[in-house]
Design an enzyme around this catalytic site. Structure first.
Site, mmCIF file in Angstrom:
data_model
loop_
_atom_site.group_PDB
_atom_site.id
_atom_site.type_symbol
_atom_site.label_atom_id
_atom_site.label_comp_id
_atom_site.label_asym_id
_atom_site.label_seq_id
_atom_site.Cartn_x
_atom_site.Cartn_y
_atom_site.Cartn_z
ATOM 1 N N ASP A 59 124.177 84.517 -15.477
ATOM 2 C CA ASP A 59 122.971 83.929 -14.823
ATOM 3 C C ASP A 59 123.440 83.203 -13.378
ATOM 4 O O ASP A 59 122.590 83.293 -12.469
ATOM 5 C CB ASP A 59 122.397 83.060 -15.847
ATOM 6 N N GLU A 128 122.079 90.118 -17.216
ATOM 7 C CA GLU A 128 122.895 88.846 -16.864
ATOM 8 C C GLU A 128 124.266 88.965 -17.341
ATOM 9 O O GLU A 128 125.151 88.843 -16.611
ATOM 10 C CB GLU A 128 122.116 87.725 -17.138
#
Length: 244
Positions: A59, A128
């Site tokens: 992320d 992610e």
């Protein structure tokens, strides 16, 4: 039967390596990183690790790479524009849609008996985590190239994103005001899951729960609930009359 024990042998599974190489576009180095990246926390049987830590790392890396891409693409745009565009590029729904197009649903290991997971946004989280695995395996420069070539250029179209409205709560509030409806977002559940608080937020219109969203913070959960409510009510824009 333990999925990964059947898939992974001591010398690595050739078909898994081949499929992973086809998806990534390069030969993976540390296979255990990718195994972890593709393992959702809903799998308990014989699994020591899941992809939550890699999701956290990915992320941050993805956000930085998107920020770098936008900074270079729009040298004369201000901070507000760049921040809004980055939010549009890395929002949960966008990443989940991209993950599905890339075929991550087929290779993500999750509890398939939980029907809610099949239509959830866990595949964006897997994407992610995959970015995090690539970063640890190949480094920042290789990850930057992969993100640009596999995520941004084929899936993120800047002209479309500029016109994209991602604040579903604002859209839902606009619809409610237009149609004389009361709208509230209520926390209906809060529990600990793998050491993190998982929130369930309901979008409540005129006392009736229209949709619920789950996330590890209230902001994301309420946005998911708002998006589902917007879709369920058929709201095109805040001026739409819609119905219940």
């Amino acid at each position: 039967m333990d999925f990964w024990k059947s898939l992974y042998k001591k010398d690595g599974n050739p078909s898994f390596k081949k499929n992973l190489k086809g998806m990534l576009g390069y030969a993976p180095g540390n296979l255990s990183l990718y195994k972890t990246a593709l393992t959702h926390r809903s799998i308990k049987d014989g699994i020591d690790e899941n992809n939550e830590r890699l999701e956290y790392l990915g992320d941050a890396i993805l956000s930085a790479l998107v920020a770098d891409y936008l900074f270079k693409r729009y040298p004369y745009k201000g901070e507000g524009y760049l921040t809004e565009m980055r939010s549009k590029m890395v929002n949960r729904q966008q990443l989940n849609d991209i993950a599905l197009k890339m075929g991550l649903k087929k290779v993500t290991v999750f509890n398939k008996s939980d029907a809610s997971l099949k239509s959830s946004q866990i595949f964006g989280n897997t994407l992610e985590a995959l970015v995090g695995a690539i970063y640890l395996d190949k480094g920042y420069k290789k990850t930057s190239k992969w993100v640009a070539e596999r995520i941004i250029l084929p899936h993120m179209f800047m002209d479309d994103l500029e016109n994209l409205e991602i604040n579903h709560k604002n859209k839902l509030y606009g619809w409610a005001n237009k149609n004389g409806k009361s709208l509230e977002f209520e926390t209906v559940d809060e529990k600990m899951e793998n050491g993190r608080r998982l929130f369930t937020i309901a979008a409540v219109v005129d006392g009736r729960a229209i949709a619920q969203g789950k996330a590890f913070n209230k902001k994301d959960a309420s946005q998911i609930a708002a998006q589902l409510a917007v879709e369920k009510l058929g709201i095109v824009n805040s001026d739409s009359v819609g119905g219940m």
